[in-house]
Write a protein that holds these residues in place. Structure first.
Motif, PDB file in Angstrom:
ATOM      1  N   GLU A   8       0.879  -1.304  -0.072  1.00 34.15           N
ATOM      2  CA  GLU A   8      -0.010   0.070  -0.107  1.00 34.15           C
ATOM      3  C   GLU A   8       0.777   1.276  -0.091  1.00 34.15           C
ATOM      4  N   LEU A   9       1.530   1.049   1.390  1.00 34.06           N
ATOM      5  CA  LEU A   9       3.246   2.402   0.765  1.00 34.06           C
ATOM      6  C   LEU A   9       2.913   2.569  -0.388  1.00 34.06           C
ATOM      7  N   ASP A  10       3.769   1.810  -1.267  1.00 35.24           N
ATOM      8  CA  ASP A  10       4.442   1.885  -3.130  1.00 35.24           C
ATOM      9  C   ASP A  10       3.110   2.377  -3.351  1.00 35.24           C
ATOM     10  N   LYS A  11       2.662   2.402  -3.119  1.00 34.90           N
ATOM     11  CA  LYS A  11       1.188   2.343  -4.488  1.00 34.90           C
ATOM     12  C   LYS A  11       0.990   3.624  -3.706  1.00 34.90           C
ATOM     13  N   MET A  12       0.656   4.036  -2.428  1.00 30.54           N
ATOM     14  CA  MET A  12       0.035   5.666  -2.164  1.00 30.54           C
ATOM     15  C   MET A  12       1.729   6.510  -2.859  1.00 30.54           C
ATOM     16  N   VAL A  13       2.883   6.271  -3.036  1.00 29.24           N
ATOM     17  CA  VAL A  13       4.047   6.773  -3.503  1.00 29.24           C
ATOM     18  C   VAL A  13       4.003   6.684  -5.029  1.00 29.24           C
ATOM     19  N   ALA A  14       3.614   5.963  -6.043  1.00 27.73           N
ATOM     20  CA  ALA A  14       3.306   6.113  -7.107  1.00 27.73           C
ATOM     21  C   ALA A  14       2.182   6.625  -8.089  1.00 27.73           C
ATOM     22  N   GLY A  15       1.004   7.109  -7.031  1.00 25.03           N
ATOM     23  CA  GLY A  15       0.063   8.304  -6.671  1.00 25.03           C
ATOM     24  C   GLY A  15       0.793   9.820  -5.886  1.00 25.03           C
ATOM     25  N   HIS A  16       1.613   9.554  -5.757  1.00 23.40           N
ATOM     26  CA  HIS A  16       2.378  11.192  -5.414  1.00 23.40           C
ATOM     27  C   HIS A  16       1.404  11.714  -4.345  1.00 23.40           C
ATOM     28  N   GLN A  17       0.607  10.479  -3.688  1.00 21.36           N
ATOM     29  CA  GLN A  17       0.564  10.556  -1.984  1.00 21.36           C
ATOM     30  C   GLN A  17       0.886  11.254  -0.323  1.00 21.36           C
ATOM     31  N   LEU A  18       1.906  10.665  -0.567  1.00 23.14           N
ATOM     32  CA  LEU A  18       2.888  11.552   0.352  1.00 23.14           C
ATOM     33  C   LEU A  18       3.736  12.901   0.614  1.00 23.14           C
TER      34      LEU A  18
END
Ligand code: DCP
Length: 135
Positions: free
Chosen positions: A107-117
């Motif tokens: 989930e963390l990797d997906k959030m990073v890919a989606g520029h959510q961090l």
């Protein structure tokens, strides 16, 4: 004058999830997710500062461990570091953030890919994600 330190907590659970907190402000990062934390006081020990910030922001007690490898220069006078932490008392609630989430490495990797961090916190993702997967 040496830069002021901002401490962030890489809070992990026994089931290998990482706690992320969604910022309310400022507008440039509102809605993005971060490792919770805040500015250390002058001469304040960084572990003590993180325990204080996480009590204020999440209403929990934490045991603080080692520093993560990367350090981020946020500006000329602000340096951001992160430390591993485990909750020892209480259930986290978003006192200052809009929401909290416990995420897996995937989930963390997906959030990073989606520029959510928040941008600064992305430097820790390889280490975070590696530890969550290995643990
Ligand atoms: N910051 C960041 N990533 C984090 C935590 C903080 O990039 N995981 C940045 C955002 C701000 C600075 O560090 O530029 C200070 O963070 P906060 O605003 O959260 O800290 P405080 O709550 O201590 O500051 P203030 O008293 O100004 O609200």
């Amino acid at each position: 004058m040496s830069p002021r330190i901002v401490v962030a907590g890489a809070v992990t659970s026994v089931d290998n999830r990482l706690l992320l907190a969604q910022r309310r402000y400022p507008a440039t990062v509102a809605g993005l997710w971060e490792l919770p934390g805040g500015k250390a006081e002058d001469d304040e020990d960084v572990k003590f500062a993180l325990r204080r910030e996480l009590r204020e922001e999440l209403d929990v007690g934490v045991e603080v461990g080692e520093r993560l490898a990367e350090t981020v220069a946020l500006s000329d006078d602000l340096t951001l570091i992160a430390l591993w932490a485990r909750i020892t008392d209480g259930v986290p609630r978003p006192v200052e953030h809009s929401r909290l989430r416990w995420v897996t490495a995937e989930e963390l990797d997906k959030m990073v890919a989606g520029h959510q961090l928040v941008p600064a916190d992305t430097v820790w993702v390889p280490e975070l994600s590696g530890v969550l997967r290995r643990a």
